[in-house]
Write an enzyme that holds these catalytic residues in place. Structure first.
Site, mmCIF file in Angstrom:
data_model
loop_
_atom_site.group_PDB
_atom_site.id
_atom_site.type_symbol
_atom_site.label_atom_id
_atom_site.label_comp_id
_atom_site.label_asym_id
_atom_site.label_seq_id
_atom_site.Cartn_x
_atom_site.Cartn_y
_atom_site.Cartn_z
ATOM 1 N N GLU A 54 -1.555 35.162 7.547
ATOM 2 C CA GLU A 54 -2.045 34.163 8.493
ATOM 3 C C GLU A 54 -3.482 34.485 8.872
ATOM 4 O O GLU A 54 -3.843 35.647 9.061
ATOM 5 C CB GLU A 54 -1.157 34.166 9.740
ATOM 6 C CG GLU A 54 -1.473 33.118 10.776
ATOM 7 C CD GLU A 54 -0.446 33.135 11.903
ATOM 8 O OE1 GLU A 54 0.761 33.053 11.609
ATOM 9 O OE2 GLU A 54 -0.854 33.269 13.065
ATOM 10 N N ASP B 185 -6.251 33.080 11.809
ATOM 11 C CA ASP B 185 -6.256 32.283 13.036
ATOM 12 C C ASP B 185 -7.653 32.084 13.594
ATOM 13 O O ASP B 185 -8.425 33.039 13.719
ATOM 14 C CB ASP B 185 -5.435 32.973 14.140
ATOM 15 C CG ASP B 185 -3.955 33.018 13.838
ATOM 16 O OD1 ASP B 185 -3.505 32.256 12.972
ATOM 17 O OD2 ASP B 185 -3.257 33.822 14.479
ATOM 18 N N GLU C 16 -8.634 30.662 17.281
ATOM 19 C CA GLU C 16 -8.018 30.289 18.551
ATOM 20 C C GLU C 16 -9.118 30.064 19.589
ATOM 21 O O GLU C 16 -9.961 30.930 19.815
ATOM 22 C CB GLU C 16 -7.071 31.394 19.038
ATOM 23 C CG GLU C 16 -5.959 31.702 18.043
ATOM 24 C CD GLU C 16 -5.091 32.869 18.474
ATOM 25 O OE1 GLU C 16 -5.588 33.724 19.242
ATOM 26 O OE2 GLU C 16 -3.931 32.924 18.060
#
Length: 206
Positions: free
Chosen positions: A26, A28, A30
């Site tokens: 993953e 990310d 954010e």
């Protein structure tokens, strides 16, 4: 391009690349909500084999709610680079030779808004749901990628532009921009968190 127009300080806008595997990979981006008058924060994280804990946080040098900006990830077998507009804000090198996990699985792109009031602000402040609806707006979405079937066979080919040698490292100009934003805007780096990691992870400066 994304423009998080309206969200509560204790919600987070997330767009991520993630695999469907049980022990997944993953990447990310954010966008952490802020309190009035405070700079906006972007947090990045890298998961490999379902292991994360590699957060970095930076103040943005602009108000992301005022206009659209481009948020981009370059991922090849040598490095992962997170970009804000044309500026690299994070580089995660392939250090599998040091025993460091590195994303290798096919991934899909998702976006969401989620509640972080259990840990934002130390969990002291809860979301005021009267501020809903919380919204994020995206446009001009695009992916340069290879088919997920026969992933290992196809996706490492030099026929894809991102695998060419010029993308194995930052250019000198990109490196200067990267060092500048790290010095001026980075507010948290897991590599420097001695309470969390008394011995720095092997990919970090020792």
């Amino acid at each position: 391009n994304s423009n998080p127009l309206h969200y509560h300080p204790l919600t987070t806008i997330v767009w991520q690349m993630s695999s469907n595997a049980k022990r997944g990979d993953e990447l990310d981006f954010e966008f952490l909500g802020n309190r009035e008058g405070k700079p906006y924060i972007v947090q990045t994280n890298v998961f490999a084999n379902d292991r994360g804990g590699r957060e970095q946080r930076m103040h943005l040098w602009f108000d992301p709610t005022a206009s659209f900006h481009t948020y981009r990830i370059l991922w090849n077998t040598h490095q992962i680079v997170f970009f804000v507009d044309a500026t690299p804000i994070r580089v995660f090198k392939n250090n599998r030779g040091k025993g460091v996990g590195y994303p290798t699985l096919p991934m899909q792109v998702t976006a969401s808004i989620w509640n972080v009031d259990k840990w934002a602000d130390g969990g002291k402040t809860k979301i005021n749901w009267s501020h809903a609806l919380f919204e994020a707006h995206f446009r001009s979405f695009g992916v340069d990628g290879c088919p997920s079937h026969n992933f290992a066979e196809l996706c490492y080919s030099s026929k894809w532009w991102w695998n060419r040698e010029q993308y194995w490292r930052l250019s000198p100009y990109q490196e200067r921009m990267y060092q500048h934003v790290k010095r001026r805007y980075m507010i948290y780096d897991y590599c420097s968190d001695r309470q969390r990691y008394p011995t720095p992870p092997p990919e970090c400066p020792q």
